[in-house]
Design a protein around this motif. Structure first.
Motif, PDB file in Angstrom:
ATOM      1  N   SER A  44       0.829  -1.209   0.000  1.00  0.00           N
ATOM      2  CA  SER A  44       0.000   0.000   0.000  1.00  0.00           C
ATOM      3  C   SER A  44       0.864   1.260   0.000  1.00  0.00           C
ATOM      4  O   SER A  44       0.617   2.206  -0.755  1.00  0.00           O
ATOM      5  CB  SER A  44      -0.917  -0.011   1.223  1.00  0.00           C
ATOM      6  N   GLY A  45       1.901   1.282   0.841  1.00  0.00           N
ATOM      7  CA  GLY A  45       2.789   2.449   0.909  1.00  0.00           C
ATOM      8  C   GLY A  45       3.566   2.672  -0.381  1.00  0.00           C
ATOM      9  O   GLY A  45       3.763   3.809  -0.811  1.00  0.00           O
ATOM     10  N   ILE A  46       4.008   1.573  -1.007  1.00  0.00           N
ATOM     11  CA  ILE A  46       4.756   1.683  -2.264  1.00  0.00           C
ATOM     12  C   ILE A  46       3.847   2.211  -3.378  1.00  0.00           C
ATOM     13  O   ILE A  46       4.236   3.099  -4.150  1.00  0.00           O
ATOM     14  CB  ILE A  46       5.384   0.319  -2.644  1.00  0.00           C
ATOM     15  N   ILE A  47       2.622   1.689  -3.453  1.00  0.00           N
ATOM     16  CA  ILE A  47       1.677   2.164  -4.475  1.00  0.00           C
ATOM     17  C   ILE A  47       1.386   3.648  -4.263  1.00  0.00           C
ATOM     18  O   ILE A  47       1.377   4.434  -5.222  1.00  0.00           O
ATOM     19  CB  ILE A  47       0.378   1.329  -4.442  1.00  0.00           C
ATOM     20  N   PHE A  50       4.407   5.726  -5.431  1.00  0.00           N
ATOM     21  CA  PHE A  50       4.487   5.870  -6.884  1.00  0.00           C
ATOM     22  C   PHE A  50       3.364   6.750  -7.419  1.00  0.00           C
ATOM     23  O   PHE A  50       3.579   7.566  -8.313  1.00  0.00           O
ATOM     24  CB  PHE A  50       4.440   4.501  -7.572  1.00  0.00           C
ATOM     25  N   ARG A  51       2.166   6.584  -6.867  1.00  0.00           N
ATOM     26  CA  ARG A  51       1.017   7.328  -7.363  1.00  0.00           C
ATOM     27  C   ARG A  51       1.190   8.833  -7.163  1.00  0.00           C
ATOM     28  O   ARG A  51       0.905   9.624  -8.038  1.00  0.00           O
ATOM     29  CB  ARG A  51      -0.253   6.855  -6.671  1.00  0.00           C
ATOM     30  N   TYR A  52       1.657   9.220  -5.972  1.00  0.00           N
ATOM     31  CA  TYR A  52       1.760  10.650  -5.656  1.00  0.00           C
ATOM     32  C   TYR A  52       3.199  11.169  -5.704  1.00  0.00           C
ATOM     33  O   TYR A  52       3.476  12.275  -5.271  1.00  0.00           O
ATOM     34  CB  TYR A  52       1.150  10.929  -4.277  1.00  0.00           C
ATOM     35  N   LYS A  53       4.106  10.320  -6.228  1.00  0.00           N
ATOM     36  CA  LYS A  53       5.524  10.678  -6.361  1.00  0.00           C
ATOM     37  C   LYS A  53       6.107  11.137  -5.023  1.00  0.00           C
ATOM     38  O   LYS A  53       6.810  12.147  -4.931  1.00  0.00           O
ATOM     39  CB  LYS A  53       5.701  11.754  -7.434  1.00  0.00           C
ATOM     40  N   LEU A  54       5.817  10.337  -3.978  1.00  0.00           N
ATOM     41  CA  LEU A  54       6.348  10.588  -2.636  1.00  0.00           C
ATOM     42  C   LEU A  54       7.382   9.499  -2.335  1.00  0.00           C
ATOM     43  O   LEU A  54       7.022   8.364  -2.054  1.00  0.00           O
ATOM     44  CB  LEU A  54       5.216  10.546  -1.598  1.00  0.00           C
ATOM     45  N   ASN A  58       8.487   7.518   4.312  1.00  0.00           N
ATOM     46  CA  ASN A  58       7.367   6.573   4.287  1.00  0.00           C
ATOM     47  C   ASN A  58       7.536   5.538   3.191  1.00  0.00           C
ATOM     48  O   ASN A  58       7.211   4.364   3.370  1.00  0.00           O
ATOM     49  CB  ASN A  58       6.030   7.314   4.090  1.00  0.00           C
ATOM     50  N   PHE A  59       8.068   5.958   2.048  1.00  0.00           N
ATOM     51  CA  PHE A  59       8.300   5.044   0.936  1.00  0.00           C
ATOM     52  C   PHE A  59       9.358   4.003   1.327  1.00  0.00           C
ATOM     53  O   PHE A  59       9.186   2.804   1.079  1.00  0.00           O
ATOM     54  CB  PHE A  59       8.753   5.838  -0.293  1.00  0.00           C
ATOM     55  N   ILE A  60      10.426   4.466   1.970  1.00  0.00           N
ATOM     56  CA  ILE A  60      11.498   3.553   2.408  1.00  0.00           C
ATOM     57  C   ILE A  60      10.979   2.577   3.458  1.00  0.00           C
ATOM     58  O   ILE A  60      11.252   1.374   3.400  1.00  0.00           O
ATOM     59  CB  ILE A  60      12.706   4.361   2.933  1.00  0.00           C
ATOM     60  N   VAL A  61      10.200   3.082   4.421  1.00  0.00           N
ATOM     61  CA  VAL A  61       9.621   2.213   5.453  1.00  0.00           C
ATOM     62  C   VAL A  61       8.686   1.188   4.825  1.00  0.00           C
ATOM     63  O   VAL A  61       8.653   0.020   5.239  1.00  0.00           O
ATOM     64  CB  VAL A  61       8.889   3.062   6.519  1.00  0.00           C
ATOM     65  N   SER A  62       7.944   1.579   3.798  1.00  0.00           N
ATOM     66  CA  SER A  62       7.040   0.652   3.111  1.00  0.00           C
ATOM     67  C   SER A  62       7.816  -0.459   2.418  1.00  0.00           C
ATOM     68  O   SER A  62       7.421  -1.626   2.462  1.00  0.00           O
ATOM     69  CB  SER A  62       6.179   1.402   2.091  1.00  0.00           C
ATOM     70  N   ILE A  63       8.921  -0.099   1.787  1.00  0.00           N
ATOM     71  CA  ILE A  63       9.776  -1.120   1.135  1.00  0.00           C
ATOM     72  C   ILE A  63      10.322  -2.084   2.185  1.00  0.00           C
ATOM     73  O   ILE A  63      10.295  -3.306   2.010  1.00  0.00           O
ATOM     74  CB  ILE A  63      10.920  -0.457   0.342  1.00  0.00           C
ATOM     75  N   LEU A  64      10.793  -1.530   3.313  1.00  0.00           N
ATOM     76  CA  LEU A  64      11.332  -2.372   4.391  1.00  0.00           C
ATOM     77  C   LEU A  64      10.249  -3.280   4.971  1.00  0.00           C
ATOM     78  O   LEU A  64      10.506  -4.456   5.264  1.00  0.00           O
ATOM     79  CB  LEU A  64      11.955  -1.511   5.478  1.00  0.00           C
ATOM     80  N   ALA A  65       9.032  -2.745   5.148  1.00  0.00           N
ATOM     81  CA  ALA A  65       7.925  -3.556   5.682  1.00  0.00           C
ATOM     82  C   ALA A  65       7.607  -4.704   4.730  1.00  0.00           C
ATOM     83  O   ALA A  65       7.416  -5.847   5.168  1.00  0.00           O
ATOM     84  CB  ALA A  65       6.691  -2.686   5.899  1.00  0.00           C
ATOM     85  N   LEU A  66       7.567  -4.407   3.427  1.00  0.00           N
ATOM     86  CA  LEU A  66       7.298  -5.451   2.432  1.00  0.00           C
ATOM     87  C   LEU A  66       8.385  -6.526   2.479  1.00  0.00           C
ATOM     88  O   LEU A  66       8.087  -7.726   2.514  1.00  0.00           O
ATOM     89  CB  LEU A  66       7.209  -4.834   1.035  1.00  0.00           C
ATOM     90  N   LEU A  67       9.643  -6.104   2.501  1.00  0.00           N
ATOM     91  CA  LEU A  67      10.748  -7.067   2.547  1.00  0.00           C
ATOM     92  C   LEU A  67      10.714  -7.903   3.820  1.00  0.00           C
ATOM     93  O   LEU A  67      10.899  -9.126   3.777  1.00  0.00           O
ATOM     94  CB  LEU A  67      12.094  -6.333   2.433  1.00  0.00           C
TER      95      LEU A  67
END
Length: 199
Positions: A44-47, A50-54, A58-67
């Protein structure tokens, strides 16, 4: 709808009782749940990024959470690692909460003439002792977490049953009012029609 909610409530209570009987297995299942939540949160955070170019923190934390979520599910022992972390976080929470309660009670001692601060002192000492004991014997928080999950399901079950019964009662009341309104409208229409035919 109300009947379905009552059935769901009964199922939640049954699940809660099952969890209470097997709290350690419940904790193991909680590890899978946490891994799935991490994956969903990460995606959800990654989408959103990408959607809002942020592309910030938060984007880095989302990648870490997914991994982390994927690693926990894929890597042998990953769920056990999450469960272990959860157990020690719970033990640490006991210690931190105990220290907080102890500190507050010592501050209240200066302004509380009725000696109620002693209860906070006792709770603080017990919390610290329970936390230390939980670090030494991790099965205590493991069982506690499993029981808390079971109590949550039981409480949610009763809440869902009560809501379902309320929905059924409201639906029945609305249906009754609707029938009375329809009967009144039909009676009025019949009276108008009979008045028209009398003319």
């Amino acid at each position: 709808m109300g009947i379905l909610m009552v059935i769901l409530g009964v199922l939640l209570i049954a699940l809660g009782i099952s969890c209470a009987v097997t709290p350690l297995a419940t904790l193991m299942a909680a590890g899978y749940f946490i891994a799935i939540v991490l994956i969903a949160s990460g995606v959800s955070g990654i989408i959103t990024g990408f959607r809002y170019k942020l592309y910030g923190s938060n984007f880095i934390v989302s990648i870490l959470a997914l991994l982390l979520g994927v690693l926990a599910l894929v890597r042998p022992g990953g769920i056990k690692t999450i469960d272990t972390i959860l157990i020690y976080l719970f033990a640490a929470w006991f210690v931190i909460k105990g220290i907080s309660s102890l500190s507050l009670s010592l501050k209240l001692r200066k302004i509380d003439p009725s000696n109620h601060w002693i209860w906070g002192l006792i709770v603080g000492i017990l919390g610290i002792a329970l936390g230390i004991y939980s670090f030494i014997h991790p099965s205590v928080p493991a069982i506690t977490i499993g029981l808390l999950i079971s109590f949550y399901f039981i409480e949610a079950g009763f809440d869902t049953i009560a809501t379902g019964m309320l929905v059924k009662e409201v639906t029945d009341t609305v249906d009754s009012i609707e029938k009375e309104v329809n009967d009144a409208v039909n009676s009025a229409a019949d009276a108008v029609n009979s008045a028209d035919s009398d003319k």
